[in-house]
Design a protein around this motif. Sequence first.
Motif, PDB file in Angstrom:
ATOM      1  N   GLU A  18       1.187  -1.236  -0.131  1.00  0.00           N
ATOM      2  CA  GLU A  18       0.106   0.136   0.432  1.00  0.00           C
ATOM      3  C   GLU A  18       0.795   1.453  -0.036  1.00  0.00           C
ATOM      4  OE1 GLU A  18      -2.799  -0.455   3.215  1.00  0.00           O
ATOM      5  OE2 GLU A  18      -3.161  -2.359   2.706  1.00  0.00           O
ATOM      6  N   ASN A  64      -5.967  -2.207   3.343  1.00  0.00           N
ATOM      7  CA  ASN A  64      -6.558  -0.856   1.698  1.00  0.00           C
ATOM      8  C   ASN A  64      -6.901  -1.502   1.146  1.00  0.00           C
ATOM      9  OD1 ASN A  64      -7.807   0.622   0.600  1.00  0.00           O
ATOM     10  ND2 ASN A  64      -8.054   2.387   2.312  1.00  0.00           N
ATOM     11  N   GLN A 113      -7.791  -0.877  -1.549  1.00  0.00           N
ATOM     12  CA  GLN A 113      -8.459   0.223  -2.935  1.00  0.00           C
ATOM     13  C   GLN A 113      -7.232   1.075  -2.807  1.00  0.00           C
ATOM     14  OE1 GLN A 113     -10.098   1.805  -5.574  1.00  0.00           O
ATOM     15  NE2 GLN A 113     -10.704  -0.518  -5.202  1.00  0.00           N
ATOM     16  N   LYS A 114      -7.116   1.232  -1.588  1.00  0.00           N
ATOM     17  CA  LYS A 114      -4.920   1.503  -1.965  1.00  0.00           C
ATOM     18  C   LYS A 114      -4.186   1.035  -2.320  1.00  0.00           C
ATOM     19  CE  LYS A 114      -2.626   3.907   1.673  1.00  0.00           C
ATOM     20  NZ  LYS A 114      -1.452   4.540   2.744  1.00  0.00           N
ATOM     21  N   LEU A 153      -4.807  -1.201  -4.151  1.00  0.00           N
ATOM     22  CA  LEU A 153      -4.923  -1.331  -6.249  1.00  0.00           C
ATOM     23  C   LEU A 153      -4.009   0.220  -6.985  1.00  0.00           C
ATOM     24  CD1 LEU A 153      -7.961  -3.125  -6.012  1.00  0.00           C
ATOM     25  CD2 LEU A 153      -5.952  -4.329  -7.046  1.00  0.00           C
ATOM     26  N   SER A 154      -4.895   1.175  -5.813  1.00  0.00           N
ATOM     27  CA  SER A 154      -4.436   2.312  -6.258  1.00  0.00           C
ATOM     28  C   SER A 154      -3.041   2.528  -6.190  1.00  0.00           C
ATOM     29  CB  SER A 154      -4.658   3.318  -5.099  1.00  0.00           C
ATOM     30  OG  SER A 154      -6.007   3.168  -6.123  1.00  0.00           O
ATOM     31  N   HIS A 184      -1.547   1.163  -9.436  1.00  0.00           N
ATOM     32  CA  HIS A 184      -2.276   1.764 -10.745  1.00  0.00           C
ATOM     33  C   HIS A 184      -1.169   2.522 -10.860  1.00  0.00           C
ATOM     34  CE1 HIS A 184      -3.837   4.915 -12.303  1.00  0.00           C
ATOM     35  NE2 HIS A 184      -5.093   3.558 -13.859  1.00  0.00           N
ATOM     36  N   LYS A 242     -15.451  -4.980  -9.737  1.00  0.00           N
ATOM     37  CA  LYS A 242     -15.625  -3.190  -9.908  1.00  0.00           C
ATOM     38  C   LYS A 242     -14.119  -2.999  -8.573  1.00  0.00           C
ATOM     39  CE  LYS A 242     -20.511  -4.444  -9.077  1.00  0.00           C
ATOM     40  NZ  LYS A 242     -21.873  -4.587  -8.997  1.00  0.00           N
ATOM     41  N   GLU A 243     -13.915  -3.417  -8.124  1.00  0.00           N
ATOM     42  CA  GLU A 243     -12.793  -2.520  -7.489  1.00  0.00           C
ATOM     43  C   GLU A 243     -11.398  -2.577  -8.703  1.00  0.00           C
ATOM     44  OE1 GLU A 243     -12.897  -1.815  -3.829  1.00  0.00           O
ATOM     45  OE2 GLU A 243     -15.127  -2.268  -3.786  1.00  0.00           O
ATOM     46  N   LYS A 271     -12.279   1.030 -10.114  1.00  0.00           N
ATOM     47  CA  LYS A 271     -12.393   2.371  -8.814  1.00  0.00           C
ATOM     48  C   LYS A 271     -11.022   2.799  -8.928  1.00  0.00           C
ATOM     49  CE  LYS A 271     -16.321   0.882  -5.657  1.00  0.00           C
ATOM     50  NZ  LYS A 271     -16.605   0.295  -4.533  1.00  0.00           N
ATOM     51  N   ALA A 272      -9.877   1.596  -9.248  1.00  0.00           N
ATOM     52  CA  ALA A 272      -8.509   2.223  -9.097  1.00  0.00           C
ATOM     53  C   ALA A 272      -7.383   2.312 -10.078  1.00  0.00           C
ATOM     54  CB  ALA A 272      -7.934   1.122  -8.310  1.00  0.00           C
TER      55      ALA A 272
END
Length: 240
Positions: A114, A137, A139-140, A142-143, A146, A212-213, A216-217
Amino acid sequence: MVKPYKNLEGSKKEQVRTMFNRIAPRYDLLNHLLSFGIDNIWRKNVVKQLRELKAPLILDVATGTGDLAIQIAKIDPIAVYALDLSEEMLAIAREKIEKRRLHTTIQLKHGDSEELPFGNNFFDAATVAFGVRNFENLQKGLSEIHRVLRQDGRLVVLEFSRPKKFPLKQLYHFYITRILPWWGGIISHDKDAYSYLPESALQFPDGKDFTKELQKAGFESQKILPQTFGVATIYVAIKK
C-alpha cells in the motif's frame, strides 16, 4: 475486516506480517499440499497472460517465497521486482532464487503493497498471487499498483474465489472451512493462520465484484479466467 489473530492487538497489516513470518518455514509445503499441487498450474496460467510482452519490467506484489517471480523469470523480462511484507518469506525466496541463479533477474524488496517504494509509471506489468485479500485497504493497494504501472500496463491477479455450482460449491465450502484449517493448523503449528485463510477467501469480493474494485482504482477489466471450476480466478486488467 478479517484479521489473522482475533485475540491480538495490531492492525491487519501488522498481523499479516506476523502470520507469514510464523508460517514461512512450512508455507510452501502447505501451499502445494492443501491445493493438491494445482497452485503450480494456476501460477503458470498467470505467466501465460504476460508472454506476449517483450522484455518487460515486472512487479510481483506479495511475492511470498517467490514462486510466481521464478515462473515469470522464464519469459525473459528485463527484471522482476518481487516485494513482500514478510522478512521470513523473503529469506526463503532468496534461497530459492540464488539456488536457481536468478539473482540478476529477480530483485527482492521488503516493502508494503500500500506504499510501494517505486516511482510513477515504472513497470510494464504487475502480478499478485493470493495477496490482494491480505491488503489492509484493498483500494489503496490497487491504486498504488495503478500508480507504478505505465499507461496500458497490465495487472494480473490470481486469487481464491467461490465455486457457484452444486455440488462443488458445497464440497468447497466444507473443505475450506473444516478440512483446510484443521490440516493446516496441525502442520503449521498456527491454527489461527489457517482459519484466517478460509475466512478471508470467503469474504473476498470475487468475480464481477472484484472487477468493480479494479475499475475504481483506474483499471479496465479485460478478462476473468476461472481456474479449476472456480476455486481460484485470474483477473487481467489494463491501466487506463
